[in-house]
Design a protein around this motif. Sequence first.
Motif: not given
Lengths: 413, 413
Positions: B364-387
């Motif tokens: 699947a395309s990495s473009r799916f990694v997104d709050g909108g595509e995940f159905g979150f409705g809103a997204e403040i950003g994409i965290s690349t940290q583990k905590l």
Amino acid sequence: MTVREQALRAREASRTLGSAIRSAKDAGLQSMADALLKAETVILEANAADVRRAEDAGTGAALIDRLRLTPDRIAGMADGLRALADLPDPVGDVVRGWTNPNGVQVRQVRVPFGVVGIIYEARPNVTADAAGICLKSGNAVLLRGSSSAADSNAAIVTALRAGLAEAELPEDSVQLIPGPREVTGELMAARGLVDVLIPRGGAGLIETVVTQSQVPVIETGTGNCHLYVDRSADHDQAIRIMINAKAQRPSVCNALETLLVHADVADSFVPKALQALAEAGVTVHGDDRFASYGDQVVPVTETDYAEEFLSLDLAAAVVDSLDDALAHIRRYSSGHSETIVTDSQAAANRFVAEVDAAAVLVNASSRFVDGGEFGFGAEIGISTQKLHARGPMGLPEMTSTKYVVTGAGQVRG
Amino acid sequence: MTVREQALRAREASRTLGSAIRSAKDAGLQSMADALLKAETVILEANAADVRRAEDAGTGAALIDRLRLTPDRIAGMADGLRALADLPDPVGDVVRGWTNPNGVQVRQVRVPFGVVGIIYEARPNVTADAAGICLKSGNAVLLRGSSSAADSNAAIVTALRAGLAEAELPEDSVQLIPGPREVTGELMAARGLVDVLIPRGGAGLIETVVTQSQVPVIETGTGNCHLYVDRSADHDQAIRIMINAKAQRPSVCNALETLLVHADVADSFVPKALQALAEAGVTVHGDDRFASYGDQVVPVTETDYAEEFLSLDLAAAVVDSLDDALAHIRRYSSGHSETIVTDSQAAANRFVAEVDAAAVLVNASSRFVDGGEFGFGAEIGISTQKLHARGPMGLPEMTSTKYVVTGAGQVRG
């Protein structure tokens, strides 16, 4: 070996641990327990050397007691490792999952952090506890213990590594970081190699790590905990909870430090409270209104309100309202555990909603705020921060997550 | 006003927001949307001043486009706020709960962080988006935008605050932090007053905040994303995913940056891939083996592997095995989104288990990694940290939790 080199070895070990199945990790924990028992003589000898050094340095009896190991305490460490083997494995848990309208499947799965650093003081049993919790959660661990327990920690880690080797798990899953004070700085600078640092110890240690570390930190520990006795409180309940929270184990972070009593019930409650506190051997540091109920009350200071006693001392004040109690707590709380005793639903609701703390208790002792009491089976500490984990931290709190997205060639429109 | 004074006002506002019920917050969002539309002329004038300054300074066309507001873009911001009102409120969600053997009830409940700081670059629409997400999640927000958008941001915040006042919510729930560069340092030092900082912008900004902040940080953004075409990959699927991930929107963090192809299928796959990439206008920076398939391939550099292009450029290499692909990804990945195209269950399983990233994708395309595509409705950003949060962050990720412990006088034995 430098901290960086140790961290690189830990990263390498974490790759194996990260995909180790539960039975392999549980076998490692059993093997580590066996190895501790087998090394009892060596560990006790090393500990005797630490204790001698501490006595020569004039260390107080309480600290020496925390440092000292006995066959019983070593058996306790081994039992702790075996108990971890009986707990469920958080790694691989599917936290949530769904299928998108286009058929793409998304699952959020628990994965280990990778490499965890623990910076801790005095007690050498933390060495085995922390190593076990990290192994069970699939993390490699770098242990930075106190220099006063250097020999004990080295002997314990040697045994744990022998156990790991026996179970065919990477020895570098558990490493002790030796060396002078500066080494802690290197650990705090190892961003990218160490995934999270957890300081366990006094307020000074935690403040240093929290302000200086470039590695993300989970703050644990300081508990400046309050008990507010509302005007509608059941007095017997309030006294039972107060004595339990203050005196059952005064040296721990969920122990009571300040008592606030509503003015409307001060006349009836405070004399009974003073009597119960005196019987429990507690020294009360009270404000003027509180002191008017008994000669034994010593004057409270700003520091008494602001810091943990961690002893059989209690700050105390009479407040005119729930609002005043909330304001006092807002000002002095360390955000650990705050308690109201009340029969009023409205007062309980406001207290629960407005107090900003890891745990808010209604008609129960703050001593319940503990991984063991919560049924977690293991606890690495009690987080007083808001990010990642807040309150008692069990095995799931020692993990991160990963999204696994599976399709059949879908692309974004 | 100093940053500290602004933070204290935010804390005060956060007390009201923290116990505001959903309908009050939703009314606030609607009112903020109305106020934005009402202030359209003022906002456009302020934005024109920012754009003029940027043009005078010789700013590039792409940046000026990001800075420029239009009636449509302002309507978009208002629509975004209204959409937030339709989403469920994360605050008050009971994450888990149980009753202890002694009858003590424990519930873990979602609560706001308190005060959130957002440090961001250029695009003024982030001002309204971030303010809305923070309000909905019960947090007061301190907005530190870029100086290039200073007038636009000030006009937007003035409108949002008017909307808050109209809805009888505290205006200080949303504050812009003006002033010179040093002010960002004050914000990063405001530990205890600000609960979390979220930097949104380029790698440089994020690195500065992550290394200098004493306030806990949620790291977002940089995505050096890889696509590995396994020997068993369906070639049509691989090409479709590759082109979508690279070319659909090259400037975003979930876009593809490096292509790795298994040597066994290079002869058949790479020529087709080069043709498709050429048709999509993509410049390929390839290693020697990749370059042997086409004259248009320019030599790849270490920097090409290590950094995001965020443009129609793609690094590419031929690898001898899944192991070599995993090693390459381990070395260069920023831990955002990593993709395998394969028909092999074993290869997919290893890739999913061993790649350490916020999202791992199979076919699947990495473009799916997104709050909108995940159905979150809103997204403040994409965290690349583990905590705390990893991957797309929606409203629940903008909250902490609190344990509510309720008893009837129980104490610990």
